[in-house]
Scaffold this active site. Structure first.
Site, PDB file in Angstrom:
ATOM      1  N   GLY A  12      42.420  35.408  41.872  1.00 32.82           N
ATOM      2  CA  GLY A  12      41.199  35.923  41.626  1.00 32.82           C
ATOM      3  C   GLY A  12      41.229  36.773  40.397  1.00 32.82           C
ATOM      4  O   GLY A  12      40.992  35.899  39.324  1.00 32.82           O
ATOM      5  N   CYS A  13      41.680  37.878  40.054  1.00 32.06           N
ATOM      6  CA  CYS A  13      41.341  38.611  38.999  1.00 32.06           C
ATOM      7  C   CYS A  13      42.447  38.220  37.863  1.00 32.06           C
ATOM      8  O   CYS A  13      42.193  38.430  36.899  1.00 32.06           O
ATOM      9  CB  CYS A  13      41.687  40.135  39.422  1.00 32.06           C
ATOM     10  SG  CYS A  13      40.522  40.676  40.693  1.00 32.06           S
ATOM     11  N   VAL A  14      43.632  37.903  38.247  1.00 30.71           N
ATOM     12  CA  VAL A  14      44.738  37.628  37.279  1.00 30.71           C
ATOM     13  C   VAL A  14      44.187  36.125  36.507  1.00 30.71           C
ATOM     14  O   VAL A  14      44.182  36.047  35.396  1.00 30.71           O
ATOM     15  CB  VAL A  14      46.209  37.422  37.804  1.00 30.71           C
ATOM     16  CG1 VAL A  14      47.015  36.908  36.715  1.00 30.71           C
ATOM     17  CG2 VAL A  14      46.502  38.549  38.307  1.00 30.71           C
TER      18      VAL A  14
END
Lengths: 222, 222, 222, 222
Positions: free
Chosen positions: D164-166
């Protein structure tokens, strides 16, 4: 993909899906009221053989994209095409930025037939062709402002590559406030496995993966 | 501008400057280590007579821009040109977004000579020509990513219009982390007064307004 | 502003308006179907005396903003407030970026009462308070994505300053595909003249300047 | 991950790597001159047990992040932490946008201990804590402008989640003109396999995956 590898991926996806669903992920975002079709990089350097960027599966992807276009045009739904192309592919002023340090961006020369949209899709004069410099169709382009100005709330995504531009576009789409719908039969890539795991990640966190049939039915019903 | 009007503006600017300086505004941001030149909309529809967009003062602006280019090319400083142009200027899928509801954007047709960069500036193949859809050179374009990838920290701004695209570009530039320098002799507009008050606002809050001479001396010293 | 200065500005505006209208500028963009109210920097450091940022005219601006809130809450129209505040105001890692080189940004410390929204507006728990680092409410914030996700097509702007944050927000709003409406009685600044010329520029190119009465009537009619 | 599944993934990665390398992908972007450390969502709701967002592997990830901080502080390298948190998690004005339609965003309430940075990382007052609303640390935040203003050209990424965020942060980083370096031992997720395939995709197209040892050696050498 070989059957045993495919089976191994299915085992991971099943285990992960259970974790995700238990935690409240993998919800369905759903179709909105006003969609646009965004064809990602269905340009010759990706859709035809012999390029560094060439992708597989165009016998399925192109007809799927054509079917979407047909209904979209009938229903007056906006259609956009992206291509990735660079005006300066050498020296210190290149619009490739840093990307050529990672991928063969230098093969994508602005103004050449290589980066033109595949003629089987036949963009019409009132359909947008967006030249992007990065993976996402939203990054460094006017796409978000264009869609908002036309009250679009849903983006139907097709094209290539799943591990690159389609994935990044789906992530940006939900971040920008649009419902991302990735059409299963209309997306592809050039390396085995990456389509499957990127669709899996998107389904888990960023957008809905829908069949061509479901998507066409939605569009027809508008 | 008539002398009495100009005098009236000068009175306002003097009073406002006192307020701003007492409050800690109107600081000098200064030149950085690695500049780029950004020529805003020095394309025919703005630089030549007879268009809705036509601006005044090209007898001073164009030579100033030429002088900046000459030094920049010598010093290997990146040069960018923007133009504003739209692929679809009719109907519900226009890339004008909402802007044609306010200004005559429909006069700026992509691919026409009207929106080509003025031939007196003669862009070279390794210089970027950025087609934008909005006022700011940064909005919906790859400019910020391009500049950062090339370690640029300062943007030298020229062009038109001061009340529109140059102003918005200067505001975005400092927001994006670049030092905006507006070259006094190289900017203009089509309506009296707006150059003066927009330069005043920029000087107060967003960037430095410098003379052509000072800017050329800085570039030569790099 | 002294009467003779005001008269001089009116002379310029009249001459410029004629040019703009002859050229096809100064059109009316109009209200859309679903607005949001955006109060720009109506926080203590701007609305109360004694700060570098202090603005004039709060006896008119605050009541205007209150009236807009009252109708908006009744009609379930989203309300957002911005403030500008910095976590680190010293040293090489400051979130002021380069802006403190131009304005007294160091006076705006995150978490202090100074940067809290003026208690006369009394934000409710379901209203957004957006901390921005730059002039525009859109720049480096989630505002555009938030508005899009909630189908907003029109932004009603109030607050301060006209020569800074309100102006830049209006420019970004139309670029992002939202109709900018600036409420004449609800905006202000700290230096004479700048309200007038910035409203003039916005009216010419970026959005509509409307009276409080017209705006309230629009909101009530939703 | 079970050994046979891991083996199956390795088979795919080997086959895909050959395709990518033959086509000119999987180049090494390299470290730049001035890095910043970006810790993605190393906040309690991800690093501690019992939350929907809880991730695995913190016994390795946290010490790796601590080691990076130690060298970065010594070398005066900027450190940023992100968390994902929402002010309004119910009703029609939520800053979750559309994301709660897909993931349990409603569990991330702004101002709670849940979304505070893990105390083992102990952010210092001059380090940035960036509250984001979307997956990417760049999307809807001031991160790009902050990094540019401080002449950063390289982002060292740690944290969660890889799927997701990385991942989204790495994609945006190179698009914005920064060299993305993902530290292998310092990233994780909550579902088996997703770390491996997302690192693989990043290595192929968006940034370099480096060991903690290599990254520490680079930082120490600055």
């Amino acid at each position: 993909m070989k059957p045993d590898i495919k089976a191994a991926l299915e085992v991971i996806f099943a285990a992960d899906s259970e974790i995700y669903k238990n935690r409240g992920f993998m919800r369905r975002i759903g179709f909105g009221k006003r969609p646009a079709i965004i064809h990602i990089d269905l340009a010759n350097a990706w859709t035809k053989p012999g390029y560094p960027m060439t992708c597989d599966g165009m016998d399925v992807i192109i007809p799927a994209a054509q079917q979407l276009n047909e209904v979209a045009r009938e229903k007056k739904i906006p259609i956009c095409y992206t291509t990735t192309a660079f005006a300066v592919t050498e020296g210190p002023n290149s619009d490739m930025g840093l990307w050529h340090l990672k991928i063969p961006a230098e093969a994508l020369k602005l103004g050449t037939e290589d980066v033109a949209i595949d003629e089987r899709l036949a963009p019409r004069p009132d359909e947008q062709i967006i030249v992007k410099k990065r993976a996402s169709a939203f990054h460094g382009t006017y796409l978000a402002g264009y869609l908002r100005a036309h009250d679009v709330d849903t983006v139907i995504l097709t094209g290539v590559t799943m591990a690159g531009c389609v994935r990044h576009t789906a992530e940006d789409a939900i971040a920008e406030g649009f419902r991302p719908i990735v059409v299963r039969e209309a997306v592809g890539d050039r390396a085995p496995g990456v389509v499957e795991w990127n669709l899996f990640d998107i389904q888990a966190k960023f957008g809905d993966v829908e069949s061509l049939e479901t998507t066409l039915a939605y569009l027809r019903g508008l």
